[in-house]
Every structure is written in structure tokens, then in C-alpha cells.
Design a protein around this motif. Structure first.
Motif, PDB file in Angstrom:
ATOM      1  N   LYS A  30     -16.218 -24.036  38.643  1.00 24.11           N
ATOM      2  CA  LYS A  30     -16.510 -23.931  37.208  1.00 24.11           C
ATOM      3  C   LYS A  30     -15.487 -24.663  36.373  1.00 24.11           C
ATOM      4  CE  LYS A  30     -19.316 -20.644  35.001  1.00 24.11           C
ATOM      5  NZ  LYS A  30     -19.382 -19.478  34.201  1.00 24.11           N
ATOM      6  N   ASP A  31     -15.975 -25.325  35.361  1.00 24.78           N
ATOM      7  CA  ASP A  31     -15.131 -26.045  34.436  1.00 24.78           C
ATOM      8  C   ASP A  31     -14.160 -25.068  33.765  1.00 24.78           C
ATOM      9  OD1 ASP A  31     -14.394 -28.287  33.246  1.00 24.78           O
ATOM     10  OD2 ASP A  31     -15.899 -28.246  31.662  1.00 24.78           O
ATOM     11  N   GLY A  32     -12.943 -25.494  33.551  1.00 20.52           N
ATOM     12  CA  GLY A  32     -12.051 -24.654  32.765  1.00 20.52           C
ATOM     13  C   GLY A  32     -11.077 -23.838  33.590  1.00 20.52           C
ATOM     14  N   CYS A  33     -11.138 -23.997  34.918  1.00 19.34           N
ATOM     15  CA  CYS A  33     -10.239 -23.211  35.743  1.00 19.34           C
ATOM     16  C   CYS A  33      -9.088 -24.071  36.242  1.00 19.34           C
ATOM     17  CB  CYS A  33     -10.995 -22.614  36.919  1.00 19.34           C
ATOM     18  SG  CYS A  33     -12.145 -21.383  36.371  1.00 19.34           S
ATOM     19  N   GLY A  34      -8.005 -24.021  35.564  1.00 20.95           N
ATOM     20  CA  GLY A  34      -6.852 -24.808  35.959  1.00 20.95           C
ATOM     21  C   GLY A  34      -6.097 -24.124  37.082  1.00 20.95           C
ATOM     22  N   CYS A  37      -4.680 -20.484  36.053  1.00 24.40           N
ATOM     23  CA  CYS A  37      -5.429 -19.461  35.327  1.00 24.40           C
ATOM     24  C   CYS A  37      -5.912 -18.329  36.221  1.00 24.40           C
ATOM     25  CB  CYS A  37      -6.598 -20.053  34.549  1.00 24.40           C
ATOM     26  SG  CYS A  37      -8.022 -20.436  35.534  1.00 24.40           S
ATOM     27  N   CYS A  39      -7.839 -18.415  38.820  1.00 29.90           N
ATOM     28  CA  CYS A  39      -9.163 -18.470  39.429  1.00 29.90           C
ATOM     29  C   CYS A  39      -9.240 -19.494  40.547  1.00 29.90           C
ATOM     30  CB  CYS A  39     -10.223 -18.765  38.380  1.00 29.90           C
ATOM     31  SG  CYS A  39      -9.786 -20.086  37.296  1.00 29.90           S
ATOM     32  N   SER A  40      -8.166 -20.219  40.805  1.00 32.35           N
ATOM     33  CA  SER A  40      -8.252 -21.230  41.860  1.00 32.35           C
ATOM     34  C   SER A  40      -7.653 -20.688  43.151  1.00 32.35           C
ATOM     35  CB  SER A  40      -7.527 -22.481  41.442  1.00 32.35           C
ATOM     36  OG  SER A  40      -6.210 -22.147  41.097  1.00 32.35           O
TER      37      SER A  40
ATOM     38  N   LYS B  41     -13.565 -22.359  28.014  1.00 35.66           N
ATOM     39  CA  LYS B  41     -13.620 -23.429  27.015  1.00 35.66           C
ATOM     40  C   LYS B  41     -15.071 -23.825  26.763  1.00 35.66           C
ATOM     41  CE  LYS B  41     -12.844 -27.357  30.114  1.00 35.66           C
ATOM     42  NZ  LYS B  41     -11.916 -28.397  30.482  1.00 35.66           N
ATOM     43  N   LYS B  70      -3.342 -15.571  30.501  1.00 36.78           N
ATOM     44  CA  LYS B  70      -4.184 -16.616  31.093  1.00 36.78           C
ATOM     45  C   LYS B  70      -4.816 -17.474  29.997  1.00 36.78           C
ATOM     46  CE  LYS B  70      -3.358 -15.020  35.107  1.00 36.78           C
ATOM     47  NZ  LYS B  70      -2.500 -15.760  36.023  1.00 36.78           N
ATOM     48  N   GLN B  73      -2.394 -19.957  28.881  1.00 35.73           N
ATOM     49  CA  GLN B  73      -2.181 -20.948  29.940  1.00 35.73           C
ATOM     50  C   GLN B  73      -3.252 -22.036  29.884  1.00 35.73           C
ATOM     51  OE1 GLN B  73       0.533 -20.710  32.223  1.00 35.73           O
ATOM     52  NE2 GLN B  73      -0.088 -22.832  32.539  1.00 35.73           N
ATOM     53  N   ASP B  77      -2.392 -25.931  29.635  1.00 33.52           N
ATOM     54  CA  ASP B  77      -2.865 -26.860  30.672  1.00 33.52           C
ATOM     55  C   ASP B  77      -3.521 -28.088  30.051  1.00 33.52           C
ATOM     56  OD1 ASP B  77      -1.968 -25.236  32.633  1.00 33.52           O
ATOM     57  OD2 ASP B  77      -3.917 -24.364  33.144  1.00 33.52           O
ATOM     58  N   LYS B 652     -13.002 -14.457  42.134  1.00 33.36           N
ATOM     59  CA  LYS B 652     -12.429 -15.607  41.438  1.00 33.36           C
ATOM     60  C   LYS B 652     -11.250 -15.194  40.552  1.00 33.36           C
ATOM     61  CE  LYS B 652     -14.093 -18.716  38.129  1.00 33.36           C
ATOM     62  NZ  LYS B 652     -15.217 -19.131  37.345  1.00 33.36           N
ATOM     63  N   GLU B 653     -11.421 -14.115  39.813  1.00 33.09           N
ATOM     64  CA  GLU B 653     -10.404 -13.728  38.832  1.00 33.09           C
ATOM     65  C   GLU B 653      -9.191 -13.035  39.455  1.00 33.09           C
ATOM     66  OE1 GLU B 653     -10.473 -14.242  35.206  1.00 33.09           O
ATOM     67  OE2 GLU B 653     -11.823 -15.731  36.024  1.00 33.09           O
TER      68      GLU B 653
END
Lengths: 40, 683
Positions: A30-34, A37, A39-40, B41, B70, B73, B77, B652-653
Motif C-alpha cells: 500500500k502506498d504511504g507505508c515508509g 511507519c 507497516c513494513s 496520505k 507514526k 513520521q 519521510d 501490517k500495523e
């Protein structure tokens, strides 16, 4: 087997493939996961 | 040819950033009035002028770029990654005219990154009622930047803003403070160690000092910045207290009162859930009737055959199971959106901090918990703005207990089946009360789980709570409308993507079967009941029922029946429970498909899914949907983790398989035990 029955089998096969793809298919990140953050 | 530039939209939470984004782009997006709602975003496109187009990126609300959450961040970024496709040509910092002093801290930091920056002072319509005066020229001179006064409510200032964006190349890139003036010794040393680099930018991400040392310098930075902000505002900003009305503090005194605050909050919740039931019955009946006629007319028009059956009994019956809940979901979001837009939701955040603390949560945890009434996925993502790792993890783990919109279809159908449509005290509907009870139960369970997790999970990180209190305002109907449409659409299409193919599959499994029993169902039943004087209709019912039992679906359902029978479920409910492990809302659609497959009655009789369910009996003739079964289903759906997307988002989170498994297995196991106990006690 009439034409309607063939159509039903084709649709059901397509649905099974769709579900298999949904479950095992690779997901685009997903876009937006640096990297920072969480989520990676 | 049009030239395209990138704009980054940045600001503190609650400054109306997303409303500015909506005004510029016209894109539909969730607009909230409490912190942390913008977690991802969002990009939009708009025409600046005939030569220039802009991609605008709506970044999460941040208080500073010293990333502690977050959300912050994500901002950092982007601003430091020149290779990012959204790296901005110009930064638009939005500030709220009433809280400009605090908002300018972030602005000065952004300006010191050397990026062309515009300051948009929003909510200009509040200046009159609050007795605020602002000298734009003076502020521009003091901050060496372009300042634009905006009012989303009155649609003012946007042409001027576009003009400022068009001239982005002329914007000053001068820094506001000399970073070395904050702590000369530290930054001289840092600059010497990092030659040929922008000291401020590099310090924000690369300072290798101890965290206490960094905190000390960040504190000095904040003090220095506020000195400059105070100087700038002294010359340009004034508030005439005599002109300002003080309704806000009067309202706050009541709405955040230790007793009335909670009483009003629960009263509002009760009103909402009552309305969800009362107002939606007419449109729901209309939708149901519409689908019934559609099925009937298609059956008459299309040539008889399996494909026609698939379309009517599989596809359309399944879609009906989703579409029918649009009125309820739209009404729920209408209210939630009104509460957010009015500024009341932030008071709830403040009010709840007192309750949250003893359970290892943060006041901000209420944002995911309330958002969770819509959907756990964005709710879990909104936990990103909780700075403390432990509090964030606990919030993520407990959020799925709150009653999401996907549970509404299950609750509504089961409540209307087993709870009598009576009034308590003459005006409170028993069904609405049960619904409210389930919402409270979900919330209560979340809190209890948090308390347990707080005892188990160990962390040394300190916790603090900062929340923005926006002014009360009349909700912008456009934003309310966007939210209702967006949420309803996402429910229908999100659920539809699973339900539609699943309905096809379920229909196939219910109308096809292995062996002679399925193929020769008619002969077997006719010969079995040859001695009994059954009417043609009753005989056809027996055939349909026998065929369903002998179908693939029947065989699957029967094989899992021993597991679900102690909960009061028959094999048909068992199938719906299994199918809805992907998503809760699938439950009703699945039952609709199963029951329409098994019945041959007139369409008028079976038009309501409820009626189909009400007629269900066990082989011994007892009713399937009794109070005990109903309560068991309600409790199972209140507690079980039946949403693949939530499992994915937790993974994921949290970035942890361990916590994802603990959450999914723990919730489902708990749901099974509670439903078992409830059924055994009530049957």
C-alpha cells in the motif's frame, strides 16, 4: 449438458479462480507505508 | 502544455486541512474533527491556472516534525526524500486562526527546511465572533512568507491561494531561525561532524546523541521558535475579549462534566441507535420489495434453466443481503459524521481519557474505538497517532471488539427475529435498546481486554496525552454528505466484492451434489411419503429440503454441525458462520442464499430474509431461531474475529505475526465459549 449449464460451470470455475487469487495472490504494498511507519 | 507541480498539505490536527483539500480538489474524503482521523496520505489533482496543474498530497495532522508518532513520521519521510514521487515543489501549511500561535511552531520548522512555503490561515469566518484581528502584511513580513486567509465555510481566499501557488517560484526559501542559535556548542560540533550538509535537516534525522540530550535540544528549539512566533504575532495578531462570545466554555462545562458529560454521551448514542432502527424500516422494506419483484420478473422473462437460477437465487439474492443495509449504515454515519463535524467528538476523547487511563489506554484510543463502529480497518490505522508503543498495541488488539458496521446486518436480522418489537417505559424500543446494549457490550469487552493486556504486556516507555479542542461549529453539510456516501459505498463495494462471488459459489454448492441421493431426490421422497396424504406443495418442500441436505453445501454443513450444535446452530447457520469468517456481513447474504435455495414458496412469502429464517425448524420440529440461539449468535458475532481484512491490517500495523494470531484466535475462542454458555443457560 445444455448451454445454460455450461455457462454455470464456467462462472463457478471463474469464481473459484478469483478466490484462489484473492487468498494466494501477491498483494501490492500500500502506498504511504515508509520504512518507519510500522507497516513494513 | 500544462506543467504539473507537487504540493504537500501540512498542518496540526483539526485545522481544517482536509476541508481545504476537498475545496481545492473536490475529491471525496473523510473529514473529521478529532485528532488522528487522517492516517493515510491522500492525493488529489486541481487546476491552479491555465498553465499549471497541481498534485496535492494531504498529509496526516502533525504538531511538529520532531517525529514522536507514526503520523509525524509519515510527514518527515516525505519532506526528506527528494526521490519521492510526491516530494513537494511547494508546501502549504494550514493553520487555524484561533490557534495560530501553536500552529506556527510546525510552520517555522517546515520553513527552516528551506522549502517554498505558503501559510494558509484557515477558519477566517471565526475571526468576527471571536474578536480576532490579523494584519496579514505584518505577519508576512515577520515570517518572510506568503500568508493567505481562508474560509472553507464561506468559500473565501481560494483564488488568492491559487495565485500564490502559481507564483511558487517567487516564494522565499529563507530560514526563520539560525539553528546554531539554539545551542551553539552542540550545533557547531554537529556541523563539523557533518560537513556540506544542511545542519537542521540532518540533525532532525541523524543526531546520534542520547535521547535525553536530543529532548533537551528539542525543548530549546521549541522555546526559541515560540520567542520568534510571539514577536511576529505581537505585531500582527490581536484578540478583543470584549467582542468574543463565551458559549464554548459554557458548553464545555456541561459536555465534559464528570456526570452530565457521560450521561449526554450515552443519551446521544441511544438516540442514534434508536434512529438507525426506526428511520430505516421504510427504505429497507422498499429495497427488499424491489429485489423480490426483480427476481420474479427475471424468472418470468429469462429462459428457465440453471443460469437463470444462478442469476436470481445466487447473485441477486446475495446482493439483496448487502444492499438492504444501506439505509441503516447511511443513518449511522450521518450521526457519527455530525458529531465529528460539530467538534463534540473531541470532547468525548477528553472525557474518555479518565476512563481509559486505568486500562492501559490513552484518551486517543477512543478515536480508534469510535471509528471502529464504522470499520476496524481505518480504526486500527488511526491508532498510529498514539505515541506510546504499548498503548498503541493494546488499542490495535482491542479495537475489533467495538461494533463495526459489518455487524449491523447480523444484529439487525437476529434482533428483529428474537427480540419483541415492544416499548420500554412507553418510548424506548426494546430492539433499539438491545442494539445499544450490544454496542456497549463491545466497548466494555474492549476495555476489559485492555485491562488484561495492560497487565500482561510490559513496557518502560512513558505515556502522555495531548488533545486538540476545536471550537464548536455547525457541521458542513457537504463534508457530512461526503462521509455518508464514502462510508456507505465502501461498505457496499467492500462487502460486495466478497459476497457476490461467494453467493455464486454457495448457490452452486447448494444446487449440486454427489451421489444418487441428490440426483434422485424426487423419487426417494415420493416413495418415502407415498402412504401419507401430502399436498403437492408440502411434497415439493420435502424434496427441496432433502436435496439441500444431500447437496455439497449440506454435506459440508453437516460435517461441522457437531462443532456448532452446542451453540444452538443448525448446519445451515454453521455454513453461514464458516462463510462469514471472511467478513461478518457475509452471514446474512449466505443465509439468504441458503434459504432461497431450500424454499419453493411464493416470492411474496419469502421476500423478507427474516420470514425465511423465522420458518426454520430443526428436524424435531422445534424452532431454530429462538431467544437462546439468537443471543448465542449475537454474542458470537460481538466477540469473534470474523474479518480477514482486520487480520491483515493488524499484521501490517503491529508488524507481528504473534500478536495477529493472539488477537484472531483469542477473540474467536472467547466468542465460542461465551456463546456456548449463553445458549446452554437460556435454552
Amino acid at each position: 449438458m445444455d448451454i445454460q449449464e455450461i455457462a454455470v460451470y464456467v462462472i463457478v470455475a471463474a469464481v473459484v479462480v478469483y478466490f484462489l487469487f484473492k487468498i494466494f495472490g501477491k498483494k501490492k504494498p500500500k502506498d504511504g507505508c515508509g520504512p518507519n511507519c510500522g507497516c513494513s | 502544455m500544462k506543467h504539473t507541480i507537487n504540493i504537500a498539505l501540512i498542518g496540526n490536527p483539526n485545522v481544517g486541512k482536509t476541508s481545504v483539500f476537498n475545496m481545492l480538489t473536490g475529491l471525496k474524503q473523510k473529514v473529521g474533527n478529532y485528532p488522528g482521523i487522517t492516517v493515510e496520505k491522500k492525493v488529489g489533482v486541481f487546476k491552479v491556472n491555465n498553465q499549471l496543474k497541481a498534485n496535492i498530497l494531504d498529509l496526516p495532522g502533525s504538531y511538529s516534525i520532531n517525529a514522536t508518532s507514526k503520523d509525524e513520521q509519515v510527514v518527515l519521510d516525505l519532506l526528506f526524500d527528494q526521490n519521492n514521487e510526491h516530494y513537494p515543489d511547494v508546501v502549504l501549511v494550514v493553520a487555524d486562526v484561533e490557534n495560530i500561535k501553536r500552529n506556527l511552531l510546525l510552520f517555522t520548522q517546515i520553513k527552516d527546511l528551506g522549502l517554498p512555503t505558503i501559510l494558509a490561515v484557515n477558519m477566517a469566518d471565526r475571526m468576527g465572533p471571536k474578536g480576532i484581528s490579523l494584519d496579514i502584511q505584518s505577519l508576512e513580513a515577520a515570517l518572510d512568507t506568503k500568508v493567505v486567509l481562508l474560509s472553507v465555510r464561506e468559500n473565501k481566499g481560494f483564488e488568492e491561494l491559487k495565485g500564490a501557488i502559481a507564483s511558487y517560484k517567487e516564494l522565499s526559501k529563507e530560514k526563520i531561525i539560525d539553528i546554531k542559535s539554539i545551542d551553539t556548542a552542540h550545533f557547531e560540533q554537529f556541523a563539523a561532524a557533518n560537513p556540506n550538509k544542511d545542519v537542521y535537516q540532518h540533525w532532525l534525522v541523524q543526531d546520534g546523541s542520547s535521547s535525553s540530550e536530543i529532548k533537551k535540544i528539542q525543548h530549546k528549539e521549541t522555546v526559541k521558535r515560540y520567542q520568534i512566533i510571539n514577536e511576529a504575532l505581537n505585531k500582527s495578531y490581536a484578540v478583543n475579549a470584549l467582542e468574543a462570545s463565551d458559549i464554548r466554555s459554557k458548553m464545555d462545562r456541561v459536555l465534559t462534566h464528570w456526570f452530565f458529560g457521560y450521561a449526554i454521551f450515552f443519551g446521544i448514542m441511544l438516540l442514534i441507535f434508536q434512529s438507525v432502527f426506526d428511520w430505516s424500516s421504510i427504505p429497507m422494506d422498499f429495497i427488499d420489495g424491489l429485489f423480490a419483484s426483480l427476481i420474479e420478473s427475471l424468472k418470468e422473462t429469462l429462459p428457465a434453466g440453471k443460469l437463470t437460477d444462478l442469476i436470481t437465487d445466487g447473485v441477486i439474492a446475495g446482493i439483496n443481503g448487502v444492499v438492504i443495509f444501506i439505509p441503516q449504515i447511511a443513518i449511522l454515519f450521518l450521526f457519527i459524521s455530525l458529531l465529528e463535524e460539530s467538534g463534540y467528538m473531541s470532547r468525548v476523547v477528553f472525557l474518555m481519557d479518565r476512563i481509559m487511563r486505568p486500562f492501559g489506554l490513552n484518551g486517543k484510543s477512543i478515536v480508534p474505538l469510535i471509528s471502529g463502529t464504522a470499520c476496524a480497518i481505518p480504526a486500527i490505522m488511526s491508532a498510529r497517532n498514539i505515541e506510546n508503543w504499548k498503548e498503541r498495541l493494546i488499542t490495535i488488539l482491542i479495537t475489533p471488539f467495538t461494533t463495526c458496521s459489518a455487524r449491523i446486518p447480523v444484529y439487525v436480522i437476529i434482533i428483529s427475529l428474537v427480540v419483541p418489537d415492544k416499548k420500554v417505559f412507553g418510548f424506548i424500543g426494546l430492539q433499539g435498546l438491545t442494539m445499544t446494549g450490544l454496542y456497549i457490550l463491545g466497548f466494555f469487552m474492549a476495555i476489559i481486554s485492555a485491562w488484561i493486556l495492560n497487565k500482561i504486556i510490559k513496557s518502560k516507555q512513558k505515556s502522555y496525552f495531548v488533545v486538540e479542542m476545536p471550537t464548536y461549529r455547525l457541521p458542513l453539510l457537504k463534508n457530512v454528505f461526503y462521509t455518508v456516501v464514502e462510508k456507505t459505498k465502501s461498505f457496499v463495494f467492500g462487502a460486495g466484492k466478497i459476497i457476490l462471488p461467494l453467493s455464486v459459489l454457495l448457490w452452486f454448492l447448494g444446487t449440486h451434489g454427489p451421489g444418487d441421493n441428490f440426483t434422485n431426490a424426487e423419487e426417494i421422497i415420493t416413495s418415502t411419503y407415498v402412504d401419507q396424504q401430502l399436498s403437492e406443495e408440502d411434497l415439493q418442500d420435502k424434496v427441496a429440503s432433502f436435496k439441500l441436505e444431500s447437496s455439497y453445501m449440506g454435506l459440508i454443513g453437516k460435517s461441522i454441525e457437531p462443532v456448532v450444535r452446542p451453540l444452538g446452530y443448525d448446519w445451515k447457520i454453521g455454513i453461514a458462520v464458516i462463510a462469514s469468517f471472511s467478513a461478518r456481513e457475509v452471514f446474512v447474504g449466505t443465509l439468504a442464499t441458503i434459504y432461497s435455495v431450500g424454499s419453493h414458496a411464493d416470492e411474496e412469502d419469502i421476500s423478507l430474509i427474516k420470514d425465511r429464517m423465522m420458518r426454520e425448524t430443526f428436524p424435531d420440529g422445534t424452532k431454530v431461531f429462538t431467544l437462546a440461539t439468537g443471543v448465542s449468535i449475537l454474542l458470537f458475532y460481538a466477540f469473534a474475529m470474523q474479518c480477514i481484512s482486520t487480520v491483515a491490517i493488524t499484521r501490517k500495523e503491529t508488524n507481528s505475526l504473534k500478536w495477529t494470531v493472539i488477537q484472531a484466535v483469542g477473540m474467536t475462542l472467547f466468542a465460542y465459549i461465551v456463546s456456548f454458555v449463553a445458549y446452554q443457560l437460556l435454552k
